[in-house]
Scaffold this active site. Structure first.
Site, mmCIF file in Angstrom:
data_model
loop_
_atom_site.group_PDB
_atom_site.id
_atom_site.type_symbol
_atom_site.label_atom_id
_atom_site.label_comp_id
_atom_site.label_asym_id
_atom_site.label_seq_id
_atom_site.Cartn_x
_atom_site.Cartn_y
_atom_site.Cartn_z
ATOM 1 C CD GLU A 187 -9.270 -2.110 -2.075
ATOM 2 O OE1 GLU A 187 -9.624 -2.234 -0.904
ATOM 3 O OE2 GLU A 187 -8.761 -3.043 -2.737
ATOM 4 C CG ASP A 201 -1.741 -1.263 1.365
ATOM 5 O OD1 ASP A 201 -2.072 -1.870 0.333
ATOM 6 O OD2 ASP A 201 -2.020 -1.664 2.507
#
Length: 522
Positions: free
Chosen positions: A188, A16
């Protein structure tokens, strides 16, 4: 002659990525989930060489992970800079299985990237992957995905935006859903960028697996409507070739001093049967803008292992030694603990100089107070070694060398006590939550120092031990540790494999083990 970026740039569990440039310095923040300290920040000056420089969330007042579920905790931090301050937003996930997700989002700030970082400002709990955008009019906006638990609805319900008040240290005004996603679904990881009058919304879609992808949409207004890039996804992996970087997605953009653009994204490298024991890693791709103002990845939408670097001088760093003799006053930055910060009550470098004292904690199944000190496994060929003094008095007391994924999957070469043979050595494996002991009989040991070693060759692990005579002996057969992966579970998980030292005392007496060194060789 341009330098070459070799991917992954951050090997092992480093997912991430949120990339940021401040003048001539580049930073990447990555997720840490249930591991302490929270968030890892890496530094570079050339996009080729990277060094771990900080972990902002070091206090329980910033991040309390006690009781957090496996693969809960810190999801998807976002690092930004404005008004002389670094801003870091992050999610602390408390619940993730079933219909509901309890996802609390916070903001901390610092004048210096290495800290100290502030106490957290609470933002919201409506979803995860928060990202802070600093507009050129001085206003600040938080975007995050919206989780919808209702029956018959799309759980990934879109990207919502709300204004952040610096003065009030809170969100203000109405919340608005600005983007419902593309047909890829599972929308997302939003980030907003502004260029040539457009607001660009970059999201991850397709799910955090082999179908992972990066999508882009744009609008003249921050509130939309957003038009999709006609070539979406701009980045996704070639699933036909498992030798290439897989799971490419969850990305963020950075512009160099010279106007070049790069995309940081997570990726993974399967070792066998689509199992990635190193977890999700971070890579970089070079990008360019088209004449009609869409961003593209150089070489096409599939990630490349080697990428042309920026026109910047190489800036290598001196890295911390992979051999730790525990003679320093502080632990090296690459050490992590499960769910609780390091503190003198359970781990000490000063009680016995030249040794790391670890006090026995809860079991390997605990989500509360394990006494484990571990580092990321970042290579498929490693040799790790430690030596410890430990004198257990009953079978509930254990200490040794562990390869650990989570409470359901680990392999553990441990010293313990058996009432029939006294001090002894054996191997525990827990696979998919099922406990097993891999030796027919544990090996008797004398009092004193014992050395433990493990050799990993891709998914195959072999343990060794040595006593005072310093002759290494194999213990047990080689072990397939491919179950220590994101992909070998009944429910999706995210953390990658760690290797390190741990001590348990299930009798509650809290007896210690003393580790003399830890050597990690690639």
């Amino acid at each position: 002659m341009r330098n070459t970026i070799k991917n992954p740039i951050l090997t092992g569990f480093n997912p991430d990525p949120s990339i940021l440039r401040v003048e001539d310095d580049y930073y990447i923040a990555v997720s840490t989930f249930e591991w302490y300290p929270g968030v890892q920040i890496y530094h570079s000056k050339d996009l080729v060489n990277w060094k771990l420089i900080g972990q902002p969330l070091t206090r329980t007042s910033q991040l309390n992970l006690i009781g957090n579920i496996d693969s809960g905790g810190v999801w998807a931090p976002c690092l930004s800079y404005s008004d002389g301050l670094f801003y870091l937003v992050y999610t602390d996930v408390k619940t993730r299985m079933g219909a509901f997700k309890d996802t609390h989002n916070y903001l901390v700030t610092a004048e210096n990237i290495e800290g100290p970082w502030s106490e957290p400002a609470y933002l919201n709990s409506s979803g995860f992957d928060p990202s802070l955008f600093h507009d050129d009019d001085g206003r600040k906006w938080l975007v995050n995905m919206l989780w919808d638990f209702r029956k018959g609805r799309n759980s990934f319900a879109g990207i919502v935006i709300q204004e952040y008040s610096v003065e009030g240290k809170k969100l203000i005004g109405p919340r608005k859903n600005i983007f419902k996603g593309s047909k890829l679904g599972v929308t997302e990881a939003p980030h907003i960028y502004k260029r040539n009058g457009y607001y660009y919304l970059m999201t991850a879609e397709g799910g955090t697996w082999y179908t992972h992808a990066v999508s882009v949409a744009r609008s003249k207004s921050i509130f939309g409507p957003y038009e999709l890039d006609p070539t979406n996804p701009i980045l996704t992996s070639n699933q036909e070739d498992m030798n290439e970087l897989q799971k490419a997605g969850h990305s963020s953009l950075v512009e160099t001093q010279d106007g070049e653009w790069y995309l940081a994204h997570l990726c993974a490298r399967p070792v066998v049967d689509k199992k990635c024991i190193l977890g999700r890693e971070t890579a970089l791709q070079k990008c360019y803008w088209t004449e009609d103002d869409w961003i593209r990845v150089v070489g096409g939408p599939n990630p490349q292992k080697e990428v042309e670097g920026p026109n910047l001088p190489l800036y290598p760093f001196k890295q911390e030694s992979n051999f730790d003799d525990f003679k320093e006053k502080q632990l090296k930055k690459y050490w992590n603990s499960l769910r609780r910060p390091f503190s003198e009550d359970w781990v000490s470098l000063i009680e016995r100089p030249g040794y790391l004292r670890v006090t026995g904690g809860e079991s390997m199944q605990s989500t509360h107070r394990q006494s484990m000190i571990a580092r990321r496994l970042d290579s498929l060929q490693v040799e790790v070694e430690t030596a410890l003094e430990f004198e257990p008095e009953n079978f509930q007391q254990m200490a040794g060398l562990i390869f650990y994924y989570d409470t359901e999957d680990y392999v553990y070469l441990r010293v313990t006590h058996d009432e029939n043979i006294n001090k002894c050595l054996g191997i525990i494996e827990t696979k998919h939550g099922k406990y097993n002991e891999l030796l027919n009989e544990d090996i008797p040991l004398e009092s004193g120092l014992i050395r433990l070693k493990a050799k990993l060759d891709h998914q195959w692990l072999q343990f060794y031990y040595s006593t005072e005579d310093n002759r290494w002996q194999k213990i047990g057969n080689r072990i397939d540790i491919s179950h220590l992966s994101d992909d070998d579970s009944h429910y999706i998980r995210f953390t990658g494999t760690f290797v390190g030292m741990c001590v348990q005392d299930l009798s509650g007496q809290k007896i210690p083990a003393y580790f003399k060194y830890f050597d990690y060789r690639k």
